[in-house]
Motif scaffolding. Structure first.
Motif, PDB file in Angstrom:
ATOM      1  N   ILE A 127       0.518  -1.354   0.115  1.00 46.94           N
ATOM      2  CA  ILE A 127       0.004   0.132  -0.272  1.00 46.94           C
ATOM      3  C   ILE A 127       0.866   1.489   0.006  1.00 46.94           C
ATOM      4  O   ILE A 127       0.757   2.043  -0.927  1.00 46.94           O
ATOM      5  CB  ILE A 127      -0.878  -0.173   1.432  1.00 46.94           C
ATOM      6  CG1 ILE A 127      -1.946  -0.763   1.084  1.00 46.94           C
ATOM      7  CG2 ILE A 127      -1.336   1.103   1.612  1.00 46.94           C
ATOM      8  CD1 ILE A 127      -2.998  -1.011   2.745  1.00 46.94           C
ATOM      9  N   LEU A 128       2.277   1.072   0.614  1.00 45.16           N
ATOM     10  CA  LEU A 128       2.832   2.139   0.460  1.00 45.16           C
ATOM     11  C   LEU A 128       3.645   2.519  -0.510  1.00 45.16           C
ATOM     12  O   LEU A 128       3.534   3.382  -0.503  1.00 45.16           O
ATOM     13  CB  LEU A 128       3.740   2.134   1.921  1.00 45.16           C
ATOM     14  CG  LEU A 128       3.217   2.437   3.422  1.00 45.16           C
ATOM     15  CD1 LEU A 128       4.568   2.496   4.095  1.00 45.16           C
ATOM     16  CD2 LEU A 128       2.778   3.743   3.436  1.00 45.16           C
ATOM     17  N   LEU A 156       1.317   4.758  -2.697  1.00 48.63           N
ATOM     18  CA  LEU A 156       0.853   5.673  -2.592  1.00 48.63           C
ATOM     19  C   LEU A 156       2.211   6.513  -2.760  1.00 48.63           C
ATOM     20  O   LEU A 156       2.127   7.270  -4.054  1.00 48.63           O
ATOM     21  CB  LEU A 156       0.658   5.706  -1.249  1.00 48.63           C
ATOM     22  CG  LEU A 156      -0.605   5.403  -0.582  1.00 48.63           C
ATOM     23  CD1 LEU A 156      -1.316   5.398   0.801  1.00 48.63           C
ATOM     24  CD2 LEU A 156      -2.158   5.752  -1.871  1.00 48.63           C
ATOM     25  N   CYS A 172       2.551   6.544  -6.845  1.00 48.68           N
ATOM     26  CA  CYS A 172       1.036   7.789  -7.081  1.00 48.68           C
ATOM     27  C   CYS A 172       1.740   9.807  -6.879  1.00 48.68           C
ATOM     28  O   CYS A 172       1.902  10.309  -7.766  1.00 48.68           O
ATOM     29  CB  CYS A 172      -0.173   7.676  -6.517  1.00 48.68           C
ATOM     30  SG  CYS A 172      -1.104   6.189  -7.313  1.00 48.68           S
ATOM     31  N   LEU A 173       1.682   9.599  -6.008  1.00 47.56           N
ATOM     32  CA  LEU A 173       2.675  10.990  -5.817  1.00 47.56           C
ATOM     33  C   LEU A 173       3.776  11.435  -6.743  1.00 47.56           C
ATOM     34  O   LEU A 173       4.107  12.475  -7.101  1.00 47.56           O
ATOM     35  CB  LEU A 173       2.620  10.604  -4.247  1.00 47.56           C
ATOM     36  CG  LEU A 173       3.848  12.458  -3.959  1.00 47.56           C
ATOM     37  CD1 LEU A 173       2.300  13.042  -3.433  1.00 47.56           C
ATOM     38  CD2 LEU A 173       4.101  12.301  -2.585  1.00 47.56           C
TER      39      LEU A 173
END
Length: 125
Positions: free
Chosen positions: A78-79, A82, A85-86
């Motif tokens: 999950i990290l 994220l 995406c960032l």
């Protein structure tokens, strides 16, 4: 007289070389024999232990099931998503900001300081 000594000396030199070669061969054969003898003894002992069903392996500590579940792998996935995406949004913004092309007639007018006489409209088909 000198010739006979010389021939004896040459013969002795040749015999010494042959003797050294024989000594090396003897030593190598002796080492091989001792190695084979040790291997034979190890095989005999192993066969005797197998025949008597005696094992020379002991379990030092029994295996246990870990108490903590492997939930951190999901957290890392999950990290990672994220962060990806960032990072992609940031790269897009930086590339857009550093792009030197003009997008509107107003940008050209501001940059040159003179009015724009003609502009081609975008096709909206």
């Amino acid at each position: 007289m000198i010739r006979s000594y010389r021939t004896k000396s040459e013969r002795l030199d040749h015999q010494e070389i042959v003797q050294q070669d024989m000594l090396r061969t003897t030593k190598a054969n002796e080492e091989n024999y001792l190695l084979y003898l040790r291997k034979q003894e190890e095989a005999r002992i192993s066969d005797a232990l197998d025949h008597q069903r005696i094992s020379n392996v002991l379990v030092a500590e029994a295996a246990t099931v870990p108490f903590k579940a492997q939930g951190q792998r999901l957290l890392f996935v999950i990290l990672g998503i994220l962060f990806a995406c960032l990072a992609s949004v940031m790269v897009g913004l930086v590339i857009d900001r550093l792009d030197p092309s003009f997008r509107t007639p107003e940008e050209v007018q501001d940059f040159l300081g003179s009015p724009v006489l003609a502009a081609f409209p975008k096709n909206s088909e």
